[in-house]
Design an enzyme around this catalytic site. Structure first.
Site: not given
Length: 239
Positions: A127, A173, A206
């Site tokens: 991330c 995502d 995600h």
């Protein structure tokens, strides 16, 4: 990165979790370290917004160390990881924790490792950390990088990459959507001088590589598949 997915499934942080130890200053940062200090190859793990005390991240560090690497997980947030708080939204927290500072700190950590005789360096970012390792991939500081569900990475960044790069992406995502990942892949396919690997994991969202429930067998299996891909990349370029 302002999307809600970044804030989902926050881990319960633990300062004592893991088989390694915490050093007070490694290249100027507090860091979780694990693995043989006599190894000539090191992997730097750059966390997501929840920081270096996330148990699943440390568990992954232990796994990478077991493959023969020295692993370092620096505290890029100086004791101030993101904590969901309606009075301090993520974008406000990010103003004080920019990836540009993370990049400079990562360089300091890597310079320290090289001063100790480490000759091969890999970096994996999750991330927020995905952007940091993308910046590293534009330099000679590292031998190879892995981005896992990266945030903030732009097409121009991919055009500037010069080190072997693996991108492990989620099908679902909102931060780095599938169409953007496909554009990353298209660019890398034209960059024949840079080895690359792009993989989209179906049915995951995600954060799946480090923010999974350990009692969810399917989630663990998907995370471990990504961990294996990460290890394979570093086995290829750091040994």
């Amino acid at each position: 990165m302002a999307g809600a997915q970044c804030c989902e499934n926050p881990p319960v942080l633990s300062s004592v979790f893991g088989e390694g130890s915490v050093v007070e200053s490694l290249g100027g940062l507090k860091a979780y370290t694990v693995g043989s200090p006599s190894s000539n190859a090191a992997v730097v793990l750059v966390s997501d917004i929840f920081g270096y005390e996330a148990p699943n991240l440390r568990k992954l560090a232990d796994k990478v160390a077991a493959a023969g690497f020295l692993v370092v997980v620096p505290d890029f947030f100086y004791g101030d990881p993101y904590v969901p708080n309606p009075e301090k939204p993520l974008m406000t927290w990010l103003e004080d924790h920019g990836t540009d500072k993370g990049f400079e700190d990562a360089k300091s950590v890597i310079e320290y490792l090289k001063s100790k005789g480490i000759t091969l360096i890999g970096a994996a970012g999750f991330c927020w950390g995905g952007k940091v390792v993308t910046e590293l991939a534009k330099t000679d500081y590292v031998n190879a990088v892995v981005m896992l569900h990266p945030s903030l990475v732009k097409l121009d960044d991919i055009n500037e990459i010069k080190r072997p790069t693996s991108i492990l992406a989620a099908e679902n995502d909102s931060i780095t959507p599938l169409e953007i990942v496909k554009q990353f892949e298209e660019i890398l396919c034209t960059r024949t001088e840079v080895d690359s690997f792009v993989k989209v994991f179906p049915g995951v969202a995600h954060g799946w590589t480090v923010r999974y429930g350990t009692d969810d067998e399917a989630a663990v299996e998907k995370a471990e598949e990504a961990h294996k891909d990460l290890l394979d990349w570093f086995e290829k370029y750091l040994k």
